[in-house]
Write a protein that holds these residues in place. Structure first.
Motif, PDB file in Angstrom:
ATOM      1  N   THR A   1       7.181   2.303  -4.704  1.00  0.00           N
ATOM      2  CA  THR A   1       7.392   1.211  -3.802  1.00  0.00           C
ATOM      3  C   THR A   1       8.020  -0.095  -4.715  1.00  0.00           C
ATOM      4  OG1 THR A   1       5.090   0.590  -4.336  1.00  0.00           O
ATOM      5  CG2 THR A   1       5.575   1.832  -2.525  1.00  0.00           C
ATOM      6  N   ALA A   2       8.815  -0.785  -4.088  1.00  0.00           N
ATOM      7  CA  ALA A   2       9.671  -1.909  -4.591  1.00  0.00           C
ATOM      8  C   ALA A   2      10.196  -2.696  -3.743  1.00  0.00           C
ATOM      9  CB  ALA A   2      10.564  -1.302  -5.750  1.00  0.00           C
ATOM     10  N   VAL A   3      10.201  -2.485  -2.541  1.00  0.00           N
ATOM     11  CA  VAL A   3      10.969  -3.117  -1.433  1.00  0.00           C
ATOM     12  C   VAL A   3      10.332  -4.648  -1.129  1.00  0.00           C
ATOM     13  CG1 VAL A   3      12.239  -3.307   0.819  1.00  0.00           C
ATOM     14  CG2 VAL A   3      11.739  -1.115  -0.497  1.00  0.00           C
ATOM     15  N   ALA A   4       9.071  -4.884  -1.261  1.00  0.00           N
ATOM     16  CA  ALA A   4       8.616  -6.222  -0.689  1.00  0.00           C
ATOM     17  C   ALA A   4       7.596  -6.662  -1.750  1.00  0.00           C
ATOM     18  CB  ALA A   4       7.750  -5.974   0.719  1.00  0.00           C
ATOM     19  N   GLN A   5       7.896  -6.261  -2.983  1.00  0.00           N
ATOM     20  CA  GLN A   5       6.704  -6.810  -3.951  1.00  0.00           C
ATOM     21  C   GLN A   5       7.637  -7.009  -5.265  1.00  0.00           C
ATOM     22  OE1 GLN A   5       3.823  -3.922  -5.224  1.00  0.00           O
ATOM     23  NE2 GLN A   5       5.204  -2.388  -4.496  1.00  0.00           N
ATOM     24  N   ASP A   6       6.787  -7.775  -6.145  1.00  0.00           N
ATOM     25  CA  ASP A   6       7.372  -8.060  -7.292  1.00  0.00           C
ATOM     26  C   ASP A   6       7.158  -6.958  -8.339  1.00  0.00           C
ATOM     27  OD1 ASP A   6       8.390  -9.049  -9.814  1.00  0.00           O
ATOM     28  OD2 ASP A   6       6.897 -10.827 -10.081  1.00  0.00           O
ATOM     29  N   VAL A   7       8.036  -6.102  -8.852  1.00  0.00           N
ATOM     30  CA  VAL A   7       7.749  -5.056  -9.624  1.00  0.00           C
ATOM     31  C   VAL A   7       8.503  -5.121 -10.878  1.00  0.00           C
ATOM     32  CG1 VAL A   7       7.457  -3.565  -7.978  1.00  0.00           C
ATOM     33  CG2 VAL A   7       9.874  -3.759  -8.880  1.00  0.00           C
ATOM     34  N   GLY A   8       8.847  -6.781 -11.419  1.00  0.00           N
ATOM     35  CA  GLY A   8       9.645  -7.052 -12.411  1.00  0.00           C
ATOM     36  C   GLY A   8      11.239  -6.802 -12.405  1.00  0.00           C
ATOM     37  N   PRO A   9      11.637  -6.779 -13.605  1.00  0.00           N
ATOM     38  CA  PRO A   9      13.225  -6.868 -13.371  1.00  0.00           C
ATOM     39  C   PRO A   9      13.663  -5.539 -12.957  1.00  0.00           C
ATOM     40  CG  PRO A   9      12.563  -7.372 -15.613  1.00  0.00           C
ATOM     41  CD  PRO A   9      11.266  -7.012 -14.821  1.00  0.00           C
ATOM     42  N   GLY A  10      13.102  -4.301 -12.853  1.00  0.00           N
ATOM     43  CA  GLY A  10      13.505  -2.930 -12.406  1.00  0.00           C
ATOM     44  C   GLY A  10      13.749  -3.146 -10.759  1.00  0.00           C
ATOM     45  N   GLY A  11      13.083  -4.257 -10.245  1.00  0.00           N
ATOM     46  CA  GLY A  11      13.552  -4.415  -8.682  1.00  0.00           C
ATOM     47  C   GLY A  11      14.711  -4.746  -8.439  1.00  0.00           C
TER      48      GLY A  11
ATOM     49  N   ILE B   1      13.114  -0.009   3.709  1.00  0.00           N
ATOM     50  CA  ILE B   1      12.383  -0.993   4.375  1.00  0.00           C
ATOM     51  C   ILE B   1      10.810  -0.733   3.684  1.00  0.00           C
ATOM     52  CG2 ILE B   1      13.718  -1.293   6.502  1.00  0.00           C
ATOM     53  CD1 ILE B   1      11.604   0.457   7.870  1.00  0.00           C
ATOM     54  N   GLY B   2      10.325  -1.992   3.676  1.00  0.00           N
ATOM     55  CA  GLY B   2       8.837  -1.758   2.966  1.00  0.00           C
ATOM     56  C   GLY B   2       8.037  -3.061   3.428  1.00  0.00           C
ATOM     57  N   VAL B   3       6.956  -2.899   3.095  1.00  0.00           N
ATOM     58  CA  VAL B   3       5.749  -4.052   3.456  1.00  0.00           C
ATOM     59  C   VAL B   3       4.925  -4.012   2.237  1.00  0.00           C
ATOM     60  CG1 VAL B   3       4.547  -2.423   4.840  1.00  0.00           C
ATOM     61  CG2 VAL B   3       4.241  -4.833   5.159  1.00  0.00           C
ATOM     62  N   SER B   4       4.481  -5.302   1.828  1.00  0.00           N
ATOM     63  CA  SER B   4       3.412  -5.232   0.773  1.00  0.00           C
ATOM     64  C   SER B   4       2.219  -6.193   1.535  1.00  0.00           C
ATOM     65  CB  SER B   4       3.756  -5.784  -0.375  1.00  0.00           C
ATOM     66  OG  SER B   4       4.262  -7.096  -0.288  1.00  0.00           O
ATOM     67  N   HIS B   5       0.852  -6.300   1.136  1.00  0.00           N
ATOM     68  CA  HIS B   5      -0.062  -6.843   1.863  1.00  0.00           C
ATOM     69  C   HIS B   5      -1.185  -6.951   0.655  1.00  0.00           C
ATOM     70  CE1 HIS B   5      -2.938  -8.517   4.604  1.00  0.00           C
ATOM     71  NE2 HIS B   5      -3.788  -7.764   4.375  1.00  0.00           N
ATOM     72  N   ARG B   6      -1.821  -8.233   0.364  1.00  0.00           N
ATOM     73  CA  ARG B   6      -2.881  -8.524  -0.460  1.00  0.00           C
ATOM     74  C   ARG B   6      -4.081  -8.341   0.320  1.00  0.00           C
ATOM     75  NH1 ARG B   6      -1.029 -12.748  -2.349  1.00  0.00           N
ATOM     76  NH2 ARG B   6      -2.358 -14.375  -1.415  1.00  0.00           N
ATOM     77  N   LEU B   7      -4.859  -7.524   0.120  1.00  0.00           N
ATOM     78  CA  LEU B   7      -6.223  -7.375   0.863  1.00  0.00           C
ATOM     79  C   LEU B   7      -7.312  -8.442   0.352  1.00  0.00           C
ATOM     80  CD1 LEU B   7      -6.251  -3.427   0.969  1.00  0.00           C
ATOM     81  CD2 LEU B   7      -5.938  -4.844   2.836  1.00  0.00           C
ATOM     82  N   THR B   8      -7.473  -8.431  -0.737  1.00  0.00           N
ATOM     83  CA  THR B   8      -8.142  -9.319  -1.579  1.00  0.00           C
ATOM     84  C   THR B   8      -7.389 -10.131  -2.668  1.00  0.00           C
ATOM     85  OG1 THR B   8      -9.019  -8.059  -3.222  1.00  0.00           O
ATOM     86  CG2 THR B   8     -10.161  -7.933  -0.955  1.00  0.00           C
ATOM     87  N   PRO B   9      -7.865 -11.240  -3.353  1.00  0.00           N
ATOM     88  CA  PRO B   9      -7.146 -11.739  -4.512  1.00  0.00           C
ATOM     89  C   PRO B   9      -6.794 -10.797  -5.636  1.00  0.00           C
ATOM     90  CG  PRO B   9      -8.672 -13.176  -3.650  1.00  0.00           C
ATOM     91  CD  PRO B   9      -9.144 -12.054  -2.950  1.00  0.00           C
ATOM     92  N   GLN B  10      -7.545  -9.745  -5.734  1.00  0.00           N
ATOM     93  CA  GLN B  10      -7.298  -8.686  -6.553  1.00  0.00           C
ATOM     94  C   GLN B  10      -6.551  -7.314  -6.245  1.00  0.00           C
ATOM     95  OE1 GLN B  10     -10.519 -10.041  -6.103  1.00  0.00           O
ATOM     96  NE2 GLN B  10     -10.293 -11.566  -7.671  1.00  0.00           N
ATOM     97  N   TRP B  11      -6.877  -7.073  -4.797  1.00  0.00           N
ATOM     98  CA  TRP B  11      -6.328  -5.703  -4.368  1.00  0.00           C
ATOM     99  C   TRP B  11      -5.263  -5.885  -3.507  1.00  0.00           C
ATOM    100  CZ3 TRP B  11      -9.595  -2.440  -0.781  1.00  0.00           C
ATOM    101  CH2 TRP B  11      -9.166  -1.061  -0.515  1.00  0.00           C
ATOM    102  N   SER B  12      -3.911  -5.206  -3.721  1.00  0.00           N
ATOM    103  CA  SER B  12      -2.947  -5.352  -2.926  1.00  0.00           C
ATOM    104  C   SER B  12      -2.586  -3.767  -2.710  1.00  0.00           C
ATOM    105  CB  SER B  12      -1.581  -5.860  -3.844  1.00  0.00           C
ATOM    106  OG  SER B  12      -2.116  -7.340  -4.158  1.00  0.00           O
ATOM    107  N   ILE B  13      -1.690  -3.547  -1.570  1.00  0.00           N
ATOM    108  CA  ILE B  13      -1.077  -2.310  -1.153  1.00  0.00           C
ATOM    109  C   ILE B  13       0.305  -2.634  -0.631  1.00  0.00           C
ATOM    110  CG2 ILE B  13      -3.239  -1.290  -0.709  1.00  0.00           C
ATOM    111  CD1 ILE B  13      -2.664  -1.945   2.462  1.00  0.00           C
TER     112      ILE B  13
END
Length: 458
Positions: free
Chosen positions: A43-53, A307-319
C-alpha cells in the motif's frame, strides 16, 4: 548545495543500472517500493511511505515534513522454483548454476525535499524484473531425439526506474503530483526450443526470415538455442533506455482519512539490442553456432491505475487499502525476437504470451508501539496475468498472494531503519505443451523478500 546533492543522486542512479535484479512478484513488478510500503502489503497511494512513494503516487511527497530526506536501501530476494516434466517425472530446479542469477539483490537510493507547499524528489529504484537459472543438464536442455545438448536455460530481466517527481499542496485538503521517469531495462536470456516447438511456431506463422529454411536442412534437427547473456554478476546481453511517468492526487476527507489516486503511463522504450548466438543442434549432437545481433522488439512495462485509502483508527493505529489495475494485455501479447547473423541471414520469432490485465488488492496496517518502534503488516492478492498454455519455464512470474511484516526503528530523532519481510506463497501452473514447452510441464514458484532502508532527515 542542492544542485550538488542532485548530481550525486543522479550519478548513483547511473551506477545502479548494472546491478543484478530482484525477481518480481506482480508479474515483472515488485510488490511495493521501499520497506514501509512493502511491509504494509505494498500500500502506498494514500499515505506517507517515505521517498519510495514517488514510484506509486508522487502526491504523497507532500506528506513529508519540511526539510530534506535521503534514503538508501537494498532488496534481497530468494526464490524457490521447480519445473516438473509431467511426461517423464523429471524436475528442473532454478538455482545458482552460474554467475548470472540468484539470490537476487537490487539497491534503492532517493533524495526528497519539501519547502512549504512544494515537494520534489529524485531517486533510482529497481521497479521490477525476473530471474531463473536451470543450468545445462536438465530436461529443458534435451533435444528432440533425447540428446543432452549442454545448452543453458536461464533468464534475468532488470527494470530500473529513475524518477524526477514533484508535488504541490493546493490547499489543506488537496494535493497533486507528477513524475517524469528515465527508464533502463536489460535482459539476459538463454532459451532452448526443441524441434517440435519450432515446428509449432512455424505452423502458427510465428517464424520467418532467411535462416528459417536453413534450420530445416540441418540433419536430424534436435532444436535451436538462443543465447543473449553476459555470464557475470553485472551487465545484460541486451538493453535499452526509455521513459515513463505518472500523475497522482491526494485528498484529505477528514483529519483521520485520506484517499488517493494515481496513474502510471505505459513505458516508451527503444528496442533492446545486443550480441547473440543462435545454435542449431543436429541429430548426431553436433552444434552449429551463428553469431550475430539481436533485437527484443517493443518490450514495455504496462500502464497502471491505483486508488487507495488510509485511515487512522487511533493516534497509534492506522490501516490502508489500495486497489490497482495493471494493463498487461496491452504490452505482453508476444515477445518479438529479430536476429541477424554476422555472416548473413536473419530469423524473426514471435513467442506467444497473451497476458491478461491484472487486478491487485493490497491491505496494510501499522502500529506505533513506542516513540522508537513502529510495527507493520500486510497482505496482497492479485489475479493471475499469465496463461498456462503460453507459460515459459524461464518466465515463471506466477505468484499472486503475499504476506508481509516489518518495522521501523528510530536511531536518532533524525534517522531511522525500515525493514520488511515479504513471502510469496507457492503458486502452481501447468502448461500442456508446445509451443512454449516441449513436454507438458508443471511450474511451482514461491519466494522470500527482505528489504532494508536507512533514511536520514536534515
Amino acid at each position: 548545495m542542492l544542485q550538488k546533492k542532485l548530481a550525486v543522486g543522479a550519478a548513483f542512479a547511473a551506477l545502479t543500472a548494472s546491478s543484478p535484479v530482484a525477481l518480481a512478484t506482480d508479474v515483472f513488478g515488485l510488490e511495493g517500493i521501499g520497506a514501509v510500503s512493502r511491509a504494509m502489503g505494498g500500500t502506498a497511494v494514500a499515505q506517507d511511505v517515505g521517498p519510495g512513494g514517488m514510484l506509486t503516487n508522487p502526491a504523497t511527497l507532500s506528506l513529508e515534513k519540511d526539510g530534506s530526506q535521503a534514503m538508501i536501501g537494498l532488496d534481497l530476494v530468494t526464490t524457490d522454483i521447480d519445473v516438473r516434466n509431467k511426461t517423464t517425472g523429471e524436475t528442473a530446479r532454478s538455482g545458482s548454476h552460474g554467475n548470472n542469477r540468484g539470490p537476487y539483490f537490487a539497491p534503492e537510493v532517493a533524495y526528497t525535499q519539501r519547502i512549504g507547499d512544494l515537494a520534489f524528489g529524485i531517486g533510482a529504484f529497481a521497479r521490477g524484473g525476473l530471474g531463473t537459472e536451470y543450468g545445462k543438464n536438465s530436461f529443458l536442455s534435451r533435444g528432440m531425439g533425447g540428446t543432452d545438448t549442454g545448452l543453458e536455460n536461464s533468464s534475468r530481466l532488470l527494470v530500473l526506474d529513475i524518477p524526477l517527481a514533484a508535488s504541490y499542496r493546493v490547499n489543506e485538503d488537496f494535493t497533486v503530483g507528477a513524475s517524469l521517469d528515465a527508464m533502463w531495462q536489460g535482459l539476459n536470456l538463454d532459451l532452448f526450443l526443441r524441434t517440435d516447438q519450432v515446428v509449432a511456431l512455424m505452423g502458427d506463422g510465428r517464424v520467418s526470415g532467411g535462416l528459417a529454411p536453413a534450420l530445416g536442412t540441418v540433419p536430424g534437427l534436435q532444436g535451436a538455442h538462443f543465447s543473449l547473456s553476459k555470464n557475470s554478476p553485472l551487465g545484460s546481453g541486451v538493453d535499452a533506455w526509455g521513459y515513463s511517468g505518472r500523475l497522482g492526487m491526494l485528498y484529505r476527507v477528514s483529519p483521520e482519512t485520506r484517499v488517493g489516486a494515481s496513474y502510471q503511463f505505459e513505458s516508451q522504450m527503444a528496442d533492446m539490442t545486443g550480441d547473440a548466438v543462435l545454435t542449431a543442434v543436429a541429430g548426431d549432437g553436433s552444434q552449429m553456432p551463428f553469431a550475430g545481433r539481436i533485437r527484443i522488439i517493443d518490450f514495455r512495462m504496462p500502464a497502471k491505475l491505483d486508488i487507495g485509502v488510509s485511515h487512522r483508527l487511533t493516534p497509534q493505529w492506522s490501516i490502508a487499502a489500495d486497489l490497482s489495475r495493471v494493463f498487461w494485455k496491452d504490452v505482453m501479447k508476444d515477445i518479438k525476437v529479430a536476429f541477424v547473423a554476422n555472416g548473413g541471414g536473419d530469423l524473426s520469432i514471435q513467442l506467444p504470451q497473451n497476458y491478461r490485465d491484472q487486478t491487485i488488492l493490497a491491505l496494510g496496517t501499522s502500529y506505533v508501539l513506542s516513540p522508537a518502534w513502529t510495527l507493520r503488516a500486510g497482505f496482497r492478492f492479485a489475479t493471475q496475468a499469465l496463461r498456462g498454455d503460453t507459460l515459459f519455464a524461464v518466465i515463471p512470474a506466477t505468484p499472486t498472494k503475499h504476506l508481509s511484516l516489518g518495522f521501523s526503528y528510530m536511531l536518532t530523532p533524525a534517522s531511522r531503519i525500515d525493514f520488511a519481510y515479504s513471502h510469496a506463497f507457492r503458486e502452481k501452473m501447468d502448461n500442456p505443451g508446445t509451443p512454449n514447452a516441449a513436454d507438458p510441464i508443471e511450474v511451482k514458484h514461491s519466494q522470500n523478500n527482505a528489504t532494508i532502508n536507512y533514511t536520514v532527515s536534515f
